[in-house]
Design a protein around this motif. Structure first.
Motif, PDB file in Angstrom:
ATOM      1  N   VAL A 354     -10.790  19.177  18.610  1.00 38.09           N
ATOM      2  CA  VAL A 354     -11.867  18.913  17.653  1.00 38.09           C
ATOM      3  C   VAL A 354     -13.180  18.856  18.423  1.00 38.09           C
ATOM      4  O   VAL A 354     -13.393  17.957  19.239  1.00 38.09           O
ATOM      5  N   ARG A 355     -14.043  19.821  18.157  1.00 38.78           N
ATOM      6  CA  ARG A 355     -15.333  19.858  18.849  1.00 38.78           C
ATOM      7  C   ARG A 355     -16.266  18.806  18.258  1.00 38.78           C
ATOM      8  O   ARG A 355     -16.255  18.563  17.053  1.00 38.78           O
ATOM      9  N   PRO A 356     -17.086  18.186  19.073  1.00 40.40           N
ATOM     10  CA  PRO A 356     -17.969  17.118  18.567  1.00 40.40           C
ATOM     11  C   PRO A 356     -19.074  17.659  17.675  1.00 40.40           C
ATOM     12  O   PRO A 356     -19.524  18.802  17.834  1.00 40.40           O
ATOM     13  N   GLY A 357     -19.489  16.843  16.713  1.00 42.74           N
ATOM     14  CA  GLY A 357     -20.660  17.145  15.909  1.00 42.74           C
ATOM     15  C   GLY A 357     -20.454  18.131  14.792  1.00 42.74           C
ATOM     16  O   GLY A 357     -21.428  18.621  14.215  1.00 42.74           O
ATOM     17  N   ARG A 358     -19.207  18.471  14.446  1.00 42.49           N
ATOM     18  CA  ARG A 358     -19.003  19.400  13.342  1.00 42.49           C
ATOM     19  C   ARG A 358     -17.811  18.964  12.491  1.00 42.49           C
ATOM     20  O   ARG A 358     -17.022  18.116  12.897  1.00 42.49           O
ATOM     21  N   LEU A 359     -17.701  19.575  11.318  1.00 39.43           N
ATOM     22  CA  LEU A 359     -16.608  19.246  10.408  1.00 39.43           C
ATOM     23  C   LEU A 359     -15.451  20.204  10.658  1.00 39.43           C
ATOM     24  O   LEU A 359     -15.589  21.422  10.482  1.00 39.43           O
ATOM     25  N   THR A 360     -14.326  19.644  11.064  1.00 41.36           N
ATOM     26  CA  THR A 360     -13.117  20.421  11.332  1.00 41.36           C
ATOM     27  C   THR A 360     -12.072  20.080  10.279  1.00 41.36           C
ATOM     28  O   THR A 360     -11.834  18.905   9.995  1.00 41.36           O
ATOM     29  N   ALA A 361     -11.474  21.105   9.702  1.00 42.50           N
ATOM     30  CA  ALA A 361     -10.430  20.896   8.697  1.00 42.50           C
ATOM     31  C   ALA A 361      -9.070  21.238   9.294  1.00 42.50           C
ATOM     32  O   ALA A 361      -8.940  22.181  10.086  1.00 42.50           O
ATOM     33  N   ALA A 523     -16.718  23.826   9.096  1.00 43.24           N
ATOM     34  CA  ALA A 523     -17.228  24.712  10.147  1.00 43.24           C
ATOM     35  C   ALA A 523     -16.088  25.391  10.892  1.00 43.24           C
ATOM     36  O   ALA A 523     -16.243  26.499  11.405  1.00 43.24           O
ATOM     37  N   HIS A 524     -14.944  24.721  10.934  1.00 44.34           N
ATOM     38  CA  HIS A 524     -13.814  25.259  11.679  1.00 44.34           C
ATOM     39  C   HIS A 524     -12.533  24.776  11.010  1.00 44.34           C
ATOM     40  O   HIS A 524     -12.436  23.618  10.602  1.00 44.34           O
ATOM     41  N   VAL A 525     -11.555  25.655  10.881  1.00 44.58           N
ATOM     42  CA  VAL A 525     -10.278  25.320  10.252  1.00 44.58           C
ATOM     43  C   VAL A 525      -9.152  25.585  11.246  1.00 44.58           C
ATOM     44  O   VAL A 525      -9.123  26.642  11.893  1.00 44.58           O
ATOM     45  N   ALA A 526      -8.250  24.602  11.373  1.00 46.79           N
ATOM     46  CA  ALA A 526      -7.056  24.774  12.214  1.00 46.79           C
ATOM     47  C   ALA A 526      -5.843  24.767  11.299  1.00 46.79           C
ATOM     48  O   ALA A 526      -5.640  23.823  10.522  1.00 46.79           O
ATOM     49  N   PHE A 527      -5.042  25.829  11.382  1.00 48.10           N
ATOM     50  CA  PHE A 527      -3.834  25.932  10.569  1.00 48.10           C
ATOM     51  C   PHE A 527      -2.642  25.444  11.389  1.00 48.10           C
ATOM     52  O   PHE A 527      -2.399  25.921  12.501  1.00 48.10           O
ATOM     53  N   VAL A 528      -1.917  24.482  10.842  1.00 47.01           N
ATOM     54  CA  VAL A 528      -0.799  23.848  11.537  1.00 47.01           C
ATOM     55  C   VAL A 528       0.506  24.263  10.879  1.00 47.01           C
ATOM     56  O   VAL A 528       0.682  24.112   9.660  1.00 47.01           O
ATOM     57  N   LEU A 529       1.399  24.773  11.676  1.00 45.30           N
ATOM     58  CA  LEU A 529       2.729  25.170  11.208  1.00 45.30           C
ATOM     59  C   LEU A 529       3.770  24.563  12.143  1.00 45.30           C
ATOM     60  O   LEU A 529       3.685  24.740  13.365  1.00 45.30           O
ATOM     61  N   ASP A 530       4.697  23.812  11.574  1.00 46.92           N
ATOM     62  CA  ASP A 530       5.734  23.141  12.366  1.00 46.92           C
ATOM     63  C   ASP A 530       5.145  22.239  13.453  1.00 46.92           C
ATOM     64  O   ASP A 530       5.635  22.180  14.581  1.00 46.92           O
ATOM     65  N   GLY A 531       4.051  21.583  13.104  1.00 48.77           N
ATOM     66  CA  GLY A 531       3.460  20.613  14.022  1.00 48.77           C
ATOM     67  C   GLY A 531       2.544  21.180  15.077  1.00 48.77           C
ATOM     68  O   GLY A 531       1.997  20.418  15.884  1.00 48.77           O
ATOM     69  N   ARG A 532       2.335  22.500  15.101  1.00 43.48           N
ATOM     70  CA  ARG A 532       1.481  23.124  16.117  1.00 43.48           C
ATOM     71  C   ARG A 532       0.379  23.929  15.455  1.00 43.48           C
ATOM     72  O   ARG A 532       0.550  24.494  14.377  1.00 43.48           O
ATOM     73  N   VAL A 533      -0.792  23.975  16.107  1.00 44.29           N
ATOM     74  CA  VAL A 533      -1.888  24.814  15.638  1.00 44.29           C
ATOM     75  C   VAL A 533      -1.552  26.260  15.974  1.00 44.29           C
ATOM     76  O   VAL A 533      -1.392  26.611  17.152  1.00 44.29           O
ATOM     77  N   VAL A 534      -1.420  27.092  14.923  1.00 44.79           N
ATOM     78  CA  VAL A 534      -1.024  28.489  15.147  1.00 44.79           C
ATOM     79  C   VAL A 534      -2.149  29.461  14.832  1.00 44.79           C
ATOM     80  O   VAL A 534      -2.043  30.650  15.152  1.00 44.79           O
TER      81      VAL A 534
END
Length: 682
Positions: A354-361, A523-534
């Motif tokens: 998670v980078r500082p100062g931005r909204l991460t989903a 600003a940034h989206v991380a997709f998690v599958l089976d507990g890992r960011v893929v």
């Protein structure tokens, strides 16, 4: 008058239930000692009355009026002293009961506050409720019986000494009979304790069920599940009733023994005393005293039996208290630790940065994976998390710097302003209320309106917005929100999504959600599958590039596993030599009706392998049609792509953008893939 509760309940000895009860006795030694002393004085009054009465009877038989007057006066004085001692003893007994109960509640409340989120993982809400509702009664009873129990023991010893002095055989009967009664009654205590423990467990389970039902009552009414859960509650209640009946049976056997066994001893003492009186070994007055002692012995012997039952019940209750006090928080407080400048927040287990100062989903295929990451980011679950290179468990001021807000959070009773004010003190709540779209709630209720426990007077959506406003008002360095808009309508969600970015500008925000509205503003989206960011990137880019992500966000059927490797690397299918982009949607008017296997007019020769449900859906972008997996066998010349295609919604083709619709298989050279407006990318 002693004020209750105490300012400081102390540090209990919770190595075992017995040690906990002894600790309570030690910290309350003044009132316990005073109660025990008054209990002894009260019981000795009972002991003195038969002796004085016997002497008065002897004075009557000898016609000694003076002696009769003296002993009558002594009898009246003993009665007055005993009445005063009894009233004072009762006062101290109640003080002991209240002090033990309040102290236990204070310790449990302090421990629950100390444990925080750890408590609900280690002990159910019903068990905690049972401590406050019934276990404190049992613990208080153990301290209450100290005064009467001590007096009963001293009284039995005194009666035995008096009987030994008057008639050694009668004294020996009492000295031998009392221990024998205790030995005979002891086997009844173990079944009673076992039944009591089972009953306590059942009551705790029922309380847990009740708290769950109350918390989810609105949801149950919405889905029509009242009857189902009412049936389950009735079944649990029946099990509690059965356990209570079993406990009552064991208690009744113990209570019966408390009456029967002392009664047999009293009958023996009475029979022996009558024989000695007939033989002339004792006087008439002494015989009256023996009868008086025989009747009196019922009280101390029954009190000892009652004490055994109450102490057994208290041990069962203290066991639950000790189990709670034994729990250690997953993070031991917010003590001073290492300083770290605002920086990247890294969850090693999932690979999230998670980078500082931005909204991460965080969008997870399984919601529990996102919740697990949120718990680790807040230090509520084990796992390696670093803040600018500093391990989270070494970070100082963690609770001030990182706040995790979940839908299980509660609104506390008080005024609405008090319920929303952060721990650090009063702040301007207007910006937070605006960002959470909750200004209308405060305007309608008023800032000084009283909030009931858990905010029961508000709807689910209103509670969620108020909780979000409270989290925003805290203004932490890192704010982690778990499904913050799951209970609001689409228009309200859109407003919150737009305003959240403005309200948290320059601050680090993490939102766990699969809502397209929230994801589109991130600003940034991380997709998690089976507990890992893929997969990572912007929402719209991920829709085009990753079929699994698109399936999770649009709530459609997941793609075949064959498509997963390319999507996990962020590779879009658009631009390949053959076939259209993934998630191509049928344009309006093209394709079959929902669920059709082959669109009308499709020229598919016999034997062509077209999976069922492969037809396009009604209308552009409609997901009602089935997907055609990549690699489906559509022979050369087949009109398999009619109505399926790259009009509005085809990812990567002309008009790309909508992720819903049916996937179009690779179309071999010569296939009529461009018919009826189908666009095949070059």
């Amino acid at each position: 008058m002693k004020p209750l509760p105490e300012k400081d309940p102390g540090n209990p000895d919770h190595r075992s239930p017995a040690r906990y009860l002894l600790w309570l006795l030690r910290v309350q030694w003044r009132t316990a000692s005073a109660g025990a002393a008054l209990g002894v004085l009260w019981m000795l009054g009972y002991v003195a009355i038969p002796a004085v009465l016997g002497l008065a009877v002897d004075a009557v038989t000898t016609r000694d009026a003076g002696a009769l007057a003296v002993w009558s006066g002594v009898l009246a004085a003993v009665g007055a002293l005993q009445a005063a001692a009894g009233a004072a003893r009762h006062r101290f007994a109640v003080a002991n009961w209240l002090a033990a109960a309040y102290r236990t509640i204070q310790l449990v409340t302090r421990q629950a506050t100390r444990l925080g989120a750890t408590l609900q993982k280690r002990m159910s809400a019903g068990e905690v409720v049972s401590i406050g509702m019934s276990d404190v009664d049992g613990i208080g009873d153990a301290l209450d019986i100290v005064s009467r129990g001590t007096g009963a023991v001293v009284a039995i010893v005194a009666v035995a000494a008096i009987l030994l002095a008057i008639s050694p055989p009668l004294g020996l009967i009492v000295l031998v009979g009392v221990p024998l009664i205790l030995v005979l009654a002891a086997p009844l205590l173990r079944p009673y304790r076992e039944r009591e423990e089972e009953h306590r467990e059942r009551v705790g389970e029922l309380n847990t069920r009740a708290t769950d039902l109350v918390a989810g009552l609105r949801v149950l009414r919405g889905v029509g599940g009242e009857e189902l859960f009412a049936g389950r509650y009735a079944a649990d209640s029946a099990r509690v009733r059965a356990a209570g009946i079993a406990t009552a049976r064991a208690e009744s056997r113990l209570s019966g023994a408390e009456v029967l066994l002392p009664g047999l001893l009293i009958a023996l003492v009475t029979w022996a005393g009558a024989r000695f009186a007939v033989q002339g070994s004792i006087s008439a007055g002494q015989l009256v005293s023996f009868y008086g002692y025989a009747i009196f012995l019922v009280t101390p012997l029954k009190t000892i039996g009652e004490a055994a039952g109450k102490i057994t019940r208290a041990l069962v209750a203290a066991e639950r208290v000790v189990r709670l006090l034994d729990i250690e928080p997953e993070r031991a407080g917010d003590r001073a630790g290492r300083h770290a400048e605002p920086g990247a927040l890294t969850d090693v287990a999932s690979g999230l940065v998670v980078r500082p100062g931005r909204l991460t989903a965080i969008a997870a295929a399984r919601p529990e994976d996102a919740r697990a990451i949120a718990d680790r980011l807040g230090g509520y679950a084990p796992g390696r998390v670093d803040v600018a290179g500093v391990p989270l468990h070494e970070l100082g001021g963690l609770r001030d710097r990182i706040v995790v807000a979940v839908n299980e959070d509660r609104l506390f009773a008080g005024t609405l302003t008090e319920a929303l004010t952060p721990a650090r003190g009063p702040v301007d709540l207007e910006p937070a209320l605006w960002a959470a779209s909750a200004t209308d709630i405060v305007a309608a209720s008023g800032p000084d309106a009283r909030v009931a426990e858990a905010g029961r007077e508000f709807s689910g959506g209103q509670q969620q917005r108020l909780r979000l406003a409270r989290a925003l008002a805290a203004d932490p360095e890192v704010l982690v929100l778990v499904e913050p808009t799951s209970a609001v309508d689409a228009h309200t969600e859109a407003r919150i999504a737009d305003r959240l970015t403005q309200a948290r500008a320059g601050r680090t925000t993490v939102v766990c959600t699969t809502s397209p509205l929230m994801l589109d503003r991130a600003a940034h989206v991380a997709f998690v599958l089976d507990g890992r960011v893929v997969a990572e990137g912007a929402h719209r880019d991920l829709l085009d590039a990753d079929p699994c992500y698109a399936s999770t966000v649009t709530r459609t059927d997941p793609p075949t596993t064959a498509a997963r490797p390319a999507a996990s690397r962020g590779e879009a299918a658009a631009g390949t030599a053959a076939g259209t982009a993934p998630r191509a949607a049928a344009p309006t008017g093209k394709g079959a009706s929902p669920g059709a296997d082959v669109p009308p007019g499709a020229d598919v020769p016999p034997g062509a392998d077209v999976p069922p449900g492969a037809g396009g859906g009604t209308g552009a972008g409609d997901a009602s049609g089935g997907d055609v997996p990549v690699g489906a066998d559509v022979p050369t010349g087949a009109d398999g792509a009619k109505g399926a295609g790259g009009a509005k919604g085809a990812g990567g083709a002309t008009g790309a953008g909508d992720a819903s619709g049916a996937d179009v298989p690779d179309v071999p050279a010569g296939a009529d893939g461009a018919a009826d407006g189908v666009e095949v990318p070059s």
